[in-house]
Design a protein around this motif. Structure first.
Motif, PDB file in Angstrom:
ATOM      1  N   ASN A 127       1.015  -0.889   0.246  1.00  0.00           N
ATOM      2  CA  ASN A 127       0.222   0.743  -0.172  1.00  0.00           C
ATOM      3  C   ASN A 127       1.340   0.654   0.094  1.00  0.00           C
ATOM      4  O   ASN A 127       0.321   2.110  -0.859  1.00  0.00           O
ATOM      5  N   LEU A 128       1.721   0.677   1.155  1.00  0.00           N
ATOM      6  CA  LEU A 128       2.985   2.304   0.326  1.00  0.00           C
ATOM      7  C   LEU A 128       3.463   2.231  -0.902  1.00  0.00           C
ATOM      8  O   LEU A 128       3.247   3.722  -1.296  1.00  0.00           O
ATOM      9  N   ALA A 129       3.957   0.926  -1.266  1.00  0.00           N
ATOM     10  CA  ALA A 129       4.628   1.955  -2.211  1.00  0.00           C
ATOM     11  C   ALA A 129       3.737   1.988  -3.733  1.00  0.00           C
ATOM     12  O   ALA A 129       3.900   2.848  -4.445  1.00  0.00           O
ATOM     13  N   GLY A 130       2.163   1.577  -3.343  1.00  0.00           N
ATOM     14  CA  GLY A 130       1.462   2.252  -4.819  1.00  0.00           C
ATOM     15  C   GLY A 130       1.103   3.165  -4.257  1.00  0.00           C
ATOM     16  O   GLY A 130       0.993   4.325  -4.963  1.00  0.00           O
ATOM     17  N   ALA A 131       0.659   4.026  -3.034  1.00  0.00           N
ATOM     18  CA  ALA A 131       0.523   5.393  -2.626  1.00  0.00           C
ATOM     19  C   ALA A 131       1.458   5.994  -3.619  1.00  0.00           C
ATOM     20  O   ALA A 131       1.618   7.400  -4.088  1.00  0.00           O
ATOM     21  N   ALA A 132       2.875   5.805  -2.554  1.00  0.00           N
ATOM     22  CA  ALA A 132       4.276   6.688  -3.327  1.00  0.00           C
ATOM     23  C   ALA A 132       4.262   6.615  -4.962  1.00  0.00           C
ATOM     24  O   ALA A 132       4.784   7.925  -5.274  1.00  0.00           O
ATOM     25  N   GLY A 133       3.635   5.333  -5.673  1.00  0.00           N
ATOM     26  CA  GLY A 133       3.688   5.714  -7.279  1.00  0.00           C
ATOM     27  C   GLY A 133       3.023   6.368  -7.771  1.00  0.00           C
ATOM     28  O   GLY A 133       3.530   6.881  -8.536  1.00  0.00           O
ATOM     29  N   ALA A 134       1.332   6.027  -7.414  1.00  0.00           N
ATOM     30  CA  ALA A 134       0.985   7.231  -7.106  1.00  0.00           C
ATOM     31  C   ALA A 134       0.795   8.674  -7.717  1.00  0.00           C
ATOM     32  O   ALA A 134       0.450   9.080  -8.520  1.00  0.00           O
ATOM     33  N   LEU A 135       1.566   8.755  -6.573  1.00  0.00           N
ATOM     34  CA  LEU A 135       1.870  10.426  -6.449  1.00  0.00           C
ATOM     35  C   LEU A 135       2.923  11.080  -7.166  1.00  0.00           C
ATOM     36  O   LEU A 135       3.378  11.851  -8.429  1.00  0.00           O
ATOM     37  N   LEU A 136       4.141   9.590  -7.718  1.00  0.00           N
ATOM     38  CA  LEU A 136       5.240  10.391  -8.372  1.00  0.00           C
ATOM     39  C   LEU A 136       4.950  10.275  -9.914  1.00  0.00           C
ATOM     40  O   LEU A 136       5.943  10.209 -10.585  1.00  0.00           O
ATOM     41  N   GLY A 137       3.923   8.782 -10.281  1.00  0.00           N
ATOM     42  CA  GLY A 137       3.716   8.719 -11.780  1.00  0.00           C
ATOM     43  C   GLY A 137       2.836   9.665 -12.041  1.00  0.00           C
ATOM     44  O   GLY A 137       1.876   8.728 -12.971  1.00  0.00           O
ATOM     45  N   ARG A 138       2.521  10.739 -12.073  1.00  0.00           N
ATOM     46  CA  ARG A 138       1.764  11.785 -12.491  1.00  0.00           C
ATOM     47  C   ARG A 138       1.837  11.680 -14.342  1.00  0.00           C
ATOM     48  O   ARG A 138       1.058  11.608 -14.772  1.00  0.00           O
ATOM     49  N   ARG A 139       3.266  12.005 -14.829  1.00  0.00           N
ATOM     50  CA  ARG A 139       3.288  10.893 -16.385  1.00  0.00           C
ATOM     51  C   ARG A 139       3.507   9.773 -16.442  1.00  0.00           C
ATOM     52  O   ARG A 139       4.094  10.300 -17.695  1.00  0.00           O
ATOM     53  N   SER A 140       3.881   9.254 -16.487  1.00  0.00           N
ATOM     54  CA  SER A 140       4.173   8.073 -16.262  1.00  0.00           C
ATOM     55  C   SER A 140       2.965   6.817 -16.653  1.00  0.00           C
ATOM     56  O   SER A 140       2.490   6.758 -15.411  1.00  0.00           O
ATOM     57  N   ARG A 141       2.582   6.419 -17.521  1.00  0.00           N
ATOM     58  CA  ARG A 141       1.976   5.040 -17.833  1.00  0.00           C
ATOM     59  C   ARG A 141       2.479   4.354 -17.214  1.00  0.00           C
ATOM     60  O   ARG A 141       1.347   3.255 -16.348  1.00  0.00           O
ATOM     61  N   VAL A 142       3.334   3.936 -17.245  1.00  0.00           N
ATOM     62  CA  VAL A 142       4.119   2.851 -16.547  1.00  0.00           C
ATOM     63  C   VAL A 142       3.899   2.293 -14.912  1.00  0.00           C
ATOM     64  O   VAL A 142       3.199   2.061 -14.474  1.00  0.00           O
ATOM     65  N   LEU A 143       4.186   3.532 -14.417  1.00  0.00           N
ATOM     66  CA  LEU A 143       4.545   4.134 -13.144  1.00  0.00           C
ATOM     67  C   LEU A 143       3.244   3.502 -12.279  1.00  0.00           C
ATOM     68  O   LEU A 143       2.808   3.192 -11.089  1.00  0.00           O
ATOM     69  N   SER A 144       2.041   5.071 -13.475  1.00  0.00           N
ATOM     70  CA  SER A 144       1.296   4.688 -12.759  1.00  0.00           C
ATOM     71  C   SER A 144      -0.156   2.959 -12.749  1.00  0.00           C
ATOM     72  O   SER A 144      -0.568   2.341 -11.476  1.00  0.00           O
ATOM     73  N   ALA A 145       0.904   2.334 -13.773  1.00  0.00           N
ATOM     74  CA  ALA A 145      -0.293   1.136 -13.739  1.00  0.00           C
ATOM     75  C   ALA A 145       0.438  -0.187 -12.427  1.00  0.00           C
ATOM     76  O   ALA A 145      -0.323  -0.414 -11.796  1.00  0.00           O
ATOM     77  N   LEU A 146       1.651   0.357 -12.330  1.00  0.00           N
ATOM     78  CA  LEU A 146       2.435  -0.410 -11.177  1.00  0.00           C
ATOM     79  C   LEU A 146       1.991   0.093 -10.080  1.00  0.00           C
ATOM     80  O   LEU A 146       1.884  -1.324  -8.777  1.00  0.00           O
ATOM     81  N   SER A 147       1.849   1.121  -9.771  1.00  0.00           N
ATOM     82  CA  SER A 147       1.177   1.530  -8.379  1.00  0.00           C
ATOM     83  C   SER A 147      -0.190   0.817  -7.995  1.00  0.00           C
ATOM     84  O   SER A 147      -0.175   0.283  -7.354  1.00  0.00           O
ATOM     85  N   GLY A 148      -1.029   0.813  -9.189  1.00  0.00           N
ATOM     86  CA  GLY A 148      -2.225  -0.022  -9.247  1.00  0.00           C
ATOM     87  C   GLY A 148      -2.128  -1.364  -8.834  1.00  0.00           C
ATOM     88  O   GLY A 148      -3.029  -1.705  -8.183  1.00  0.00           O
ATOM     89  N   ALA A 149      -1.336  -1.604  -9.238  1.00  0.00           N
ATOM     90  CA  ALA A 149      -1.134  -3.432  -9.757  1.00  0.00           C
ATOM     91  C   ALA A 149      -0.677  -3.739  -7.808  1.00  0.00           C
ATOM     92  O   ALA A 149      -1.547  -4.426  -7.140  1.00  0.00           O
ATOM     93  N   ALA A 150       0.060  -3.060  -7.327  1.00  0.00           N
ATOM     94  CA  ALA A 150       0.703  -2.624  -5.687  1.00  0.00           C
ATOM     95  C   ALA A 150      -1.008  -2.382  -5.016  1.00  0.00           C
ATOM     96  O   ALA A 150      -0.604  -3.196  -3.503  1.00  0.00           O
ATOM     97  N   LEU A 151      -1.356  -1.700  -5.027  1.00  0.00           N
ATOM     98  CA  LEU A 151      -2.599  -1.590  -4.520  1.00  0.00           C
ATOM     99  C   LEU A 151      -3.657  -1.946  -4.647  1.00  0.00           C
ATOM    100  O   LEU A 151      -4.416  -2.962  -3.238  1.00  0.00           O
ATOM    101  N   LEU A 152      -3.795  -2.947  -5.589  1.00  0.00           N
ATOM    102  CA  LEU A 152      -4.634  -4.252  -6.271  1.00  0.00           C
ATOM    103  C   LEU A 152      -4.234  -5.064  -4.997  1.00  0.00           C
ATOM    104  O   LEU A 152      -5.016  -6.137  -4.025  1.00  0.00           O
ATOM    105  N   ALA A 153      -3.000  -5.916  -4.659  1.00  0.00           N
ATOM    106  CA  ALA A 153      -2.008  -7.268  -4.242  1.00  0.00           C
ATOM    107  C   ALA A 153      -2.600  -6.206  -2.718  1.00  0.00           C
ATOM    108  O   ALA A 153      -2.913  -7.596  -1.758  1.00  0.00           O
ATOM    109  N   GLY A 154      -2.078  -5.184  -2.126  1.00  0.00           N
ATOM    110  CA  GLY A 154      -2.213  -4.898  -1.343  1.00  0.00           C
ATOM    111  C   GLY A 154      -3.479  -5.120  -0.201  1.00  0.00           C
ATOM    112  O   GLY A 154      -3.558  -5.318   0.544  1.00  0.00           O
ATOM    113  N   SER A 155      -4.910  -4.675  -1.044  1.00  0.00           N
ATOM    114  CA  SER A 155      -6.316  -4.931  -0.322  1.00  0.00           C
ATOM    115  C   SER A 155      -6.483  -6.404  -0.851  1.00  0.00           C
ATOM    116  O   SER A 155      -6.820  -6.323   0.565  1.00  0.00           O
ATOM    117  N   LEU A 156      -5.905  -7.234  -1.743  1.00  0.00           N
ATOM    118  CA  LEU A 156      -6.072  -8.600  -1.841  1.00  0.00           C
ATOM    119  C   LEU A 156      -5.160  -9.066   0.160  1.00  0.00           C
ATOM    120  O   LEU A 156      -6.119  -9.421   0.264  1.00  0.00           O
TER     121      LEU A 156
END
Length: 332
Positions: free
Chosen positions: A257-286
């Motif tokens: 979750n911490l990695a996903g939130a950090a990636g969401a803030l840092l990946g404002r212009r990166s589609r790849v980093l945003s997607a990785l952040s989303g995957a981390a958040l899904l895994a964290g929620s699970l």
């Protein structure tokens, strides 16, 4: 003349000369058996907790995207909500054992039963989310307006869907679930928000990712605050959340979750980093849902989680003494 057995029955004397008639009580469970039965729920239940939260978070994201003019985010979130609700319904029916039981639960509405209310909530939001998703085939004119109304209706029901499962498991005899009844709804709500944000981060372009990023940070903050209270604020009953399989899952969830939130803030212009952040958040929620599930199950297997809190509560009650204004039976 006394026998050896009679001599063994005589009260023993301690160093102070006081007779000790009964040895100090040391709790043991009856023949080593559990006091509370372990839930018969299979892993369909934590999966159901996760998919229900994902559907709720996605419905909220879809409504926000619709109102702020983000069509790609809206479409992705509506479809994700519908898919998650379909899977969630499957897990629920599979756990019930027979499909007709789901239908039978809709014959009555019992406000005091979390399962009854949850079945109605799931059915209601399923219809609204389904209509909203179908209108994506032609999101204009009257059809678009109907889709917006349905989407807003699904968003209105989303908080109930996200949190009723916390009430459901807290309303059981599992000690660590019941003790966390005040914090579990906040943990589940935060987890639902984070997983819904993950959909926007994965499927939508970064230019539309503002609401998803805000939802991710807010959801993670809420979840971490609630799980911290659960892991450290329940005394002995926090132990199952920190140890064993549950502890490993919840620690992994925290990192993801911490990695996903950090990636969401840092990946404002990166589609790849945003997607990785989303995957981390899904895994964290699970991981959060499975970790909380395992903690409750573990707390039923050791009798100390049932007896020790009851003993402590009894001692606190006795330490209060007689009510103010009343005389003790041993005083004049």
């Amino acid at each position: 003349m006394t026998s050896p057995r009679d001599r063994d029955r005589r009260p023993k004397r301690e160093h102070g000369g006081e007779d000790v008639q009964v040895p100090k009580a040391d709790f043991r469970s009856y023949y080593g058996r559990q006091i509370v039965k372990t839930p018969v729920w299979r892993h369909d239940v934590p999966a159901y907790l996760f998919t229900g939260g994902l559907a709720a978070g996605s419905s909220l994201l879809a409504a926000g995207a619709d109102l702020t003019g983000r069509p790609k985010t809206r479409r992705a979130a509506r479809l994700a909500a519908l898919g998650a609700l379909g899977v969630s319904t499957y897990f629920l029916i599979n756990d019930l054992g027979r499909p007709e039981r789901f239908h039978h639960m809709l014959r009555v509405a019992k406000p005091t039963s979390p399962m009854s209310m949850g079945t109605w909530i799931l059915s209601a939001i399923g219809g609204a989310a389904g209509l909203a998703a179908v209108t994506e085939a032609r999101p204009r004119g009257i059809i678009g307006a109907a889709g917006r109304a349905a989407g807003l209706g699904a968003a209105a029901l989303a908080p109930a869907l996200a949190t009723y499962t916390a009430v459901l498991i807290a309303d059981t005899a599992a000690p660590s679930w019941h003790a966390a009844r005040d914090d579990l709804p906040f943990a589940f709500a935060g987890s639902a928000l984070a997983s819904g944000a993950a959909v926007g981060l994965i499927a939508a372009p970064p230019s539309e990712g503002g609401p998803a990023r805000a939802l991710a940070v807010g959801g993670v903050a809420l979840e971490l605050a609630a799980t911290h209270r659960i892991e450290h604020g329940l005394g002995l009953l926090s132990e199952p959340y920190r140890t064993g399989k549950a502890g490993r899952l919840l620690r992994a969830a925290r990192r993801l979750n911490l990695a996903g939130a950090a990636g969401a803030l840092l990946g404002r212009r990166s589609r790849v980093l945003s997607a990785l952040s989303g995957a981390a958040l899904l895994a964290g929620s699970l991981a959060t849902r499975f970790g909380i599930f395992e903690a409750g199950v573990a707390s039923t297997r050791d009798p100390k989680y049932v007896v020790e809190p009851q003993k402590a509560a009894g001692q606190r009650t006795r330490s209060v003494g007689p009510a103010a204004g009343t005389s003790s039976p041993t005083t004049g």
